[in-house]
Scaffold this motif. Sequence first.
Motif, mmCIF file in Angstrom:
data_model
loop_
_atom_site.group_PDB
_atom_site.id
_atom_site.type_symbol
_atom_site.label_atom_id
_atom_site.label_comp_id
_atom_site.label_asym_id
_atom_site.label_seq_id
_atom_site.Cartn_x
_atom_site.Cartn_y
_atom_site.Cartn_z
ATOM 1 N N ASN A 59 0.874 -1.174 0.000
ATOM 2 C CA ASN A 59 0.000 0.000 0.000
ATOM 3 C C ASN A 59 0.917 1.231 0.000
ATOM 4 O O ASN A 59 0.663 2.214 -0.698
ATOM 5 N N HIS A 60 2.004 1.124 0.761
ATOM 6 C CA HIS A 60 3.150 2.037 0.641
ATOM 7 C C HIS A 60 4.293 1.229 0.019
ATOM 8 O O HIS A 60 4.579 0.112 0.460
ATOM 9 N N GLY A 61 4.944 1.798 -0.979
ATOM 10 C CA GLY A 61 5.843 1.006 -1.820
ATOM 11 C C GLY A 61 7.157 0.591 -1.203
ATOM 12 O O GLY A 61 7.856 -0.247 -1.763
ATOM 13 N N ASP A 62 7.536 1.166 -0.039
ATOM 14 C CA ASP A 62 8.841 0.843 0.553
ATOM 15 C C ASP A 62 8.703 0.044 1.840
ATOM 16 O O ASP A 62 9.608 0.051 2.678
ATOM 17 N N GLU A 63 7.581 -0.673 1.987
ATOM 18 C CA GLU A 63 7.339 -1.462 3.201
ATOM 19 C C GLU A 63 7.461 -2.942 2.830
ATOM 20 O O GLU A 63 6.500 -3.564 2.389
ATOM 21 N N TYR A 64 8.671 -3.484 3.006
ATOM 22 C CA TYR A 64 9.045 -4.736 2.332
ATOM 23 C C TYR A 64 8.626 -6.011 3.043
ATOM 24 O O TYR A 64 8.618 -7.072 2.424
ATOM 25 N N THR A 101 9.657 3.499 -3.367
ATOM 26 C CA THR A 101 9.264 4.706 -2.647
ATOM 27 C C THR A 101 7.902 4.521 -1.985
ATOM 28 O O THR A 101 7.120 3.664 -2.377
ATOM 29 N N ARG A 102 7.631 5.350 -0.990
ATOM 30 C CA ARG A 102 6.358 5.279 -0.269
ATOM 31 C C ARG A 102 5.195 5.652 -1.181
ATOM 32 O O ARG A 102 4.164 5.011 -1.213
ATOM 33 N N THR A 103 5.379 6.725 -1.947
ATOM 34 C CA THR A 103 4.306 7.240 -2.788
ATOM 35 C C THR A 103 4.632 6.971 -4.255
ATOM 36 O O THR A 103 5.744 6.600 -4.603
ATOM 37 N N LEU A 145 -0.825 -5.214 5.164
ATOM 38 C CA LEU A 145 0.496 -5.377 5.782
ATOM 39 C C LEU A 145 1.352 -4.127 5.556
ATOM 40 O O LEU A 145 1.782 -3.853 4.441
ATOM 41 N N HIS A 146 1.561 -3.399 6.639
ATOM 42 C CA HIS A 146 2.400 -2.187 6.597
ATOM 43 C C HIS A 146 3.644 -2.383 7.449
ATOM 44 O O HIS A 146 3.726 -3.295 8.270
ATOM 45 N N SER A 147 4.586 -1.461 7.272
ATOM 46 C CA SER A 147 5.692 -1.317 8.225
ATOM 47 C C SER A 147 6.139 0.136 8.127
ATOM 48 O O SER A 147 5.452 0.959 7.532
ATOM 49 N N GLY A 148 7.283 0.438 8.714
ATOM 50 C CA GLY A 148 7.678 1.837 8.765
ATOM 51 C C GLY A 148 8.270 2.395 7.484
ATOM 52 O O GLY A 148 8.444 3.600 7.345
HETATM 53 ZN ZN LIG Z 1 2.378 1.953 5.332
#
Ligand SMILES: [Zn+2]
Length: 340
Positions: A59-64, A101-103, A145-148
């Motif tokens: 959902n955010h591109g840098d949360e692996y 990247t996140r966005t 599933l997210h992370s920082g």
């Molecule tokens: Zn996220």
Amino acid sequence: MSKRPSPISATVDFDAEGIQHGFLKLPISTNESAWGAVMIPVTVVKNGSGPTALLTGGNHGDEYEGITALLKLANTLTPERVHGRVIIVPMMNTPAAMAGTRTSPMDDGNLNRSFPGDPDGGVTEQIADYFTRVMVPMSDIVVDLHSGGRTLDILPFGAAHVLPDKDQQRQALEGAKAFGAPYAMKMFELDAARLFDTAVESQGKIFIATELGGGGSTTPERMAITERGISNCLIHYGLLDGEIELPDEPQVYVDMPDASCYVQSEHTGLLELTLGLGDRVRQGDAIARIYDMTRTGASPVIYRAERDGLLVARRFPSLVNMGDTIAVIAEVVESLDGDQ
Ligand SMILES: [Zn+2]
């Protein structure tokens, strides 16, 4: 006025039995590709009747952690093991994930601030709209599933939101605990209106939020927590057989009741956090120093905790700007079942 149908089409048949790997195709027309498409990978695994679980990463591109675990799951899950339907989208915001990247590099869109979305908006809003109007209605449970990412590091937890429908809140909270991360949380959002979470919850569906690490990479320990959590959720909601595996240590319950949990920087400089993730802190304790990098001999600014609690998230890079979140302090609670 009703919205036009989504421009996105799926190359998989969501009602077909068995396993299919395909794409959600979003038409684009750019300098590089006049009649092109953004191709969002999707896997559908269906076996008979039962609930539908939608598992989303990137959902955010840098949360692996989530991206990696879902790419692995799509390679290993077999229809014989499933009761119902599992839909796997490892990289919801595929253009962002491809760029690391996140966005999104295509329109600067932060997917998790773009819901409920718009079929006539930019690429990111079009993706959000497709999930809101097509993917979520066919799902019973969503695990996001997210992370920082690159700028935060976060303790691994499953979380549920405080909701007006207490039965829906209870079911989500049970799922968040069953995820089996070392921590479970009842979550306060700084700004909930445009989140995927809200788009799912407002349709009466069960939404499990997660944070599973960060720093723009993975570790073996966090991958194990993520993969075990996905499997635990599928078992908890009856999609897989098996026993839920909980951590060896008792799960720690944390609550983020209000905005005082977030410590934001009012300075620019070099950040030194003086406690680690999972450390306990008391109100008034020093938690960070920020140094002026333009000169020597200047004393650092000291940041202090505004509440008792546990450090659940921290800024990952050492360089810090005004307005960056440098720490998140959550309250440790005996139980998450209170009625608020
Ligand atoms: Zn996220």
